[in-house]
Design an enzyme around this catalytic site. Structure first.
Site, PDB file in Angstrom:
ATOM      1  N   ILE A   1       0.831  -1.211   0.000  1.00 57.30           N
ATOM      2  CA  ILE A   1       0.000   0.000   0.000  1.00 57.30           C
ATOM      3  C   ILE A   1       0.868   1.264   0.000  1.00 57.30           C
ATOM      4  O   ILE A   1       0.464   2.289  -0.544  1.00 57.30           O
ATOM      5  CB  ILE A   1      -1.026  -0.004   1.158  1.00 57.30           C
ATOM      6  CG1 ILE A   1      -2.146   0.997   0.865  1.00 57.30           C
ATOM      7  CG2 ILE A   1      -0.386   0.272   2.512  1.00 57.30           C
ATOM      8  CD1 ILE A   1      -2.930   0.754  -0.380  1.00 57.30           C
TER       9      ILE A   1
ATOM     10  N   ARG B   1      12.705  -2.380   6.233  1.00 57.85           N
ATOM     11  CA  ARG B   1      13.652  -3.477   6.373  1.00 57.85           C
ATOM     12  C   ARG B   1      14.084  -3.974   4.997  1.00 57.85           C
ATOM     13  O   ARG B   1      15.150  -4.535   4.847  1.00 57.85           O
ATOM     14  CB  ARG B   1      13.025  -4.617   7.181  1.00 57.85           C
ATOM     15  CG  ARG B   1      12.559  -4.176   8.563  1.00 57.85           C
ATOM     16  CD  ARG B   1      11.611  -5.190   9.158  1.00 57.85           C
ATOM     17  NE  ARG B   1      10.582  -5.549   8.187  1.00 57.85           N
ATOM     18  CZ  ARG B   1       9.825  -6.638   8.260  1.00 57.85           C
ATOM     19  NH1 ARG B   1       9.965  -7.471   9.257  1.00 57.85           N
ATOM     20  NH2 ARG B   1       8.918  -6.895   7.341  1.00 57.85           N
TER      21      ARG B   1
ATOM     22  N   LYS C   1      -5.421   1.742   7.877  1.00 53.97           N
ATOM     23  CA  LYS C   1      -6.516   0.979   8.464  1.00 53.97           C
ATOM     24  C   LYS C   1      -6.159  -0.501   8.451  1.00 53.97           C
ATOM     25  O   LYS C   1      -5.344  -0.898   7.619  1.00 53.97           O
ATOM     26  CB  LYS C   1      -7.848   1.208   7.742  1.00 53.97           C
ATOM     27  CG  LYS C   1      -7.822   1.096   6.218  1.00 53.97           C
ATOM     28  CD  LYS C   1      -7.410  -0.161   5.518  1.00 53.97           C
ATOM     29  CE  LYS C   1      -8.081  -1.465   5.852  1.00 53.97           C
ATOM     30  NZ  LYS C   1      -7.653  -2.551   4.896  1.00 53.97           N
TER      31      LYS C   1
ATOM     32  N   ASP D   1      -9.883  -7.671   6.824  1.00 56.01           N
ATOM     33  CA  ASP D   1      -8.855  -6.653   6.523  1.00 56.01           C
ATOM     34  C   ASP D   1      -9.362  -5.723   5.406  1.00 56.01           C
ATOM     35  O   ASP D   1      -9.434  -4.514   5.613  1.00 56.01           O
ATOM     36  CB  ASP D   1      -7.504  -7.290   6.169  1.00 56.01           C
ATOM     37  CG  ASP D   1      -6.510  -6.220   5.743  1.00 56.01           C
ATOM     38  OD1 ASP D   1      -6.047  -5.461   6.602  1.00 56.01           O
ATOM     39  OD2 ASP D   1      -6.251  -6.092   4.526  1.00 56.01           O
TER      40      ASP D   1
HETATM   41  P1  NAP Z   1       2.427  -5.612   3.208  1.00 57.21           P
HETATM   42  O1  NAP Z   1       2.867  -5.165   1.863  1.00 57.21           O
HETATM   43  O2  NAP Z   1       2.351  -7.063   3.488  1.00 57.21           O
HETATM   44  O3  NAP Z   1       3.322  -4.969   4.375  1.00 57.21           O
HETATM   45  C1  NAP Z   1       3.654  -3.625   4.399  1.00 57.21           C
HETATM   46  C2  NAP Z   1       5.045  -3.458   4.977  1.00 57.21           C
HETATM   47  O4  NAP Z   1       4.990  -3.554   6.388  1.00 57.21           O
HETATM   48  C3  NAP Z   1       6.054  -4.515   4.580  1.00 57.21           C
HETATM   49  O5  NAP Z   1       6.560  -4.290   3.302  1.00 57.21           O
HETATM   50  C4  NAP Z   1       7.105  -4.341   5.655  1.00 57.21           C
HETATM   51  O6  NAP Z   1       7.853  -3.203   5.337  1.00 57.21           O
HETATM   52  C5  NAP Z   1       6.264  -3.980   6.863  1.00 57.21           C
HETATM   53  N1  NAP Z   1       6.064  -5.152   7.737  1.00 57.21           N
HETATM   54  C6  NAP Z   1       5.321  -6.237   7.496  1.00 57.21           C
HETATM   55  N2  NAP Z   1       5.386  -7.098   8.527  1.00 57.21           N
HETATM   56  C7  NAP Z   1       6.207  -6.520   9.442  1.00 57.21           C
HETATM   57  C8  NAP Z   1       6.675  -6.901  10.720  1.00 57.21           C
HETATM   58  N3  NAP Z   1       6.300  -8.059  11.270  1.00 57.21           N
HETATM   59  N4  NAP Z   1       7.495  -6.066  11.364  1.00 57.21           N
HETATM   60  C9  NAP Z   1       7.854  -4.890  10.826  1.00 57.21           C
HETATM   61  N5  NAP Z   1       7.439  -4.485   9.603  1.00 57.21           N
HETATM   62  C10 NAP Z   1       6.625  -5.291   8.939  1.00 57.21           C
HETATM   63  O7  NAP Z   1       0.979  -4.996   3.555  1.00 57.21           O
HETATM   64  P2  NAP Z   1       0.100  -3.892   2.804  1.00 57.21           P
HETATM   65  O8  NAP Z   1      -0.791  -4.547   1.827  1.00 57.21           O
HETATM   66  O9  NAP Z   1       0.938  -2.770   2.350  1.00 57.21           O
HETATM   67  O10 NAP Z   1      -0.844  -3.473   4.017  1.00 57.21           O
HETATM   68  C11 NAP Z   1      -0.366  -2.692   5.103  1.00 57.21           C
HETATM   69  C12 NAP Z   1      -1.573  -2.035   5.751  1.00 57.21           C
HETATM   70  O11 NAP Z   1      -2.241  -1.241   4.757  1.00 57.21           O
HETATM   71  C13 NAP Z   1      -2.602  -3.029   6.288  1.00 57.21           C
HETATM   72  O12 NAP Z   1      -3.120  -2.588   7.509  1.00 57.21           O
HETATM   73  C14 NAP Z   1      -3.691  -3.019   5.212  1.00 57.21           C
HETATM   74  O13 NAP Z   1      -4.983  -3.266   5.727  1.00 57.21           O
HETATM   75  C15 NAP Z   1      -3.600  -1.590   4.699  1.00 57.21           C
HETATM   76  N6  NAP Z   1      -4.083  -1.439   3.320  1.00 57.21           N
HETATM   77  C16 NAP Z   1      -3.704  -2.311   2.348  1.00 57.21           C
HETATM   78  C17 NAP Z   1      -4.245  -2.186   1.068  1.00 57.21           C
HETATM   79  C18 NAP Z   1      -3.852  -3.117  -0.054  1.00 57.21           C
HETATM   80  O14 NAP Z   1      -4.455  -3.061  -1.126  1.00 57.21           O
HETATM   81  N7  NAP Z   1      -2.855  -3.973   0.122  1.00 57.21           N
HETATM   82  C19 NAP Z   1      -5.149  -1.182   0.775  1.00 57.21           C
HETATM   83  C20 NAP Z   1      -5.461  -0.264   1.780  1.00 57.21           C
HETATM   84  C21 NAP Z   1      -4.931  -0.417   3.037  1.00 57.21           C
HETATM   85  P3  NAP Z   1       9.453  -3.188   5.258  1.00 57.21           P
HETATM   86  O15 NAP Z   1       9.856  -4.406   4.502  1.00 57.21           O
HETATM   87  O16 NAP Z   1       9.659  -1.911   4.526  1.00 57.21           O
HETATM   88  O17 NAP Z   1       9.976  -3.148   6.640  1.00 57.21           O
END
Ligand code: NAP
Length: 309
Positions: free
Chosen positions: A11, A34, A87, A165
């Protein structure tokens, strides 16, 4: 204002980096990650290093999943930084209350964002419904988890919320457009045998005016991806589709049907965040998360087939 993005994942890349790049209010001054990098932006390995080396950056936006996000938020608020949360704002209600108290104690702003509330049709839906008597409302949020959340195992872990989610986005819209509060009366949660969180769910709600309110969620949906809210009223059928981007009544468009889903949502969030910091205080509405927490507390678990990517 300079801002740092924390957690450079899906995101952050899809929505935060582009929204900041086109904003008149913000300059992406640093990232903490990271693994990920944003071209041309200085990256720091952790928040301590960022705050030590860049005391001028007073604002951070946390794009991590909810479970790891809490510790980062505590650290940032304790260091006197304004914080924006993706969120859902936390893994539990109590931890978000704790974050808000910490923000107030440090006299900084905390913004718990609900990006779907910024979708193009939501404000018009709210005004339209305000004048009408609601008879029923149905949420249909059906998407393919493999397509939208590839490899995101955190979604299946405790605190990851499974289908809620994305499903909480529908509830963020419903709690915005209805003029009265609703609450969950029953829920059925389908949980894969090898996972911790629901892959599908059916929720029923109490509405003070007696309207029938229900939500159907499915993460296994491979057909047309569906993010729809339908409201039957005394003056016709209102449909919000495309995750809140399109609004129609009895088939006639009230909002341009060509607006792409998600368009404008994050730019509007970042504009609101700038205004919040300017006037001071917190913007933390937990209504959508209470509904999910209640569904998880009240829901009847049904075993579903194991889920593997
Ligand atoms: P993601 O790509 O799986 O994770 C986002 C980043 O968070 C990872 O690249 C990592 O960043 C960091 N991270 C993940 N696990 C971690 C851990 N255990 N400790 C420390 N850092 C960690 O997830 P995402 O889809 O972007 O979603 C993140 C948030 O945005 C969620 O709450 C989701 O509901 C919300 N969101 C997502 C979307 C969507 O379409 N995906 C849409 C709207 C909102 P680093 O590698 O840079 O450390």
């Amino acid at each position: 204002m300079d801002i740092a993005l924390i957690g450079i994942g899906k995101i952050a890349r899809d929505a935060h980096v582009p929204a900041i790049a086109t904003s008149p209010d913000w300059e992406l001054a640093a990232t903490v990650s990271r693994h990920g990098r944003v071209e041309g932006v200085q990256d720091y390995p952790d928040l301590d290093t960022l705050f030590a080396q860049r005391p001028d950056i007073r604002v951070v936006s946390l794009c991590l999943p909810p479970v790891p996000r809490f510790e980062y938020a505590v650290q940032a608020l304790s260091a006197g930084r304004h914080v924006m949360l993706e969120k859902p704002p936390g893994a539990t209600l109590a931890e978000v209350h704790a974050l808000e108290a910490l923000a107030r104690a440090h006299r900084v702003s905390l913004f718990a964002t609900w990006h779907s509330r910024e979708a193009a049709g939501v404000a018009a839906a709210k005004s339209w419904l305000a004048e009408r008597a609601l008879r029923s409302l149905r949420v249909m949020w059906k998407e393919d988890v493999r397509r939208w959340h590839p490899g995101q195992d955190w979604i299946w872990e405790p605190g990851g919320m499974g289908v809620f989610d994305p499903g909480i986005n529908a509830l963020s819209i419903v709690t915005e457009i209805l003029p009265v509060p609703i609450h969950v009366t029953s829920a059925v949660l389908e949980v894969p045998e090898n996972r911790q969180t629901p892959i599908a769910a059916r929720l029923d709600f109490y509405h003070p005016g007696g309207a029938e309110i229900a939500a159907d969620y499915d993460f296994r949906h491979e057909g047309e991806q569906t993010w729809t809210i339908e409201a039957e009223t005394d003056a016709g059928l209102m449909r919000l589709t495309g995750g809140g981007a399109h609004l129609s009544v009895d088939g006639g468009d009230l909002v341009d049907p060509n607006v792409p889903a998600l368009a404008g949502e994050y730019p509007r969030l970042y504009a609101k965040f700038a205004q919040l910091i300017q006037r001071g205080g917190c913007d933390v509405d937990l209504a959508p998360m209470r509904l999910v927490a209640d569904a998880l507390a009240l829901g009847r678990r049904v075993a579903a087939d194991p889920f593997n990517w």
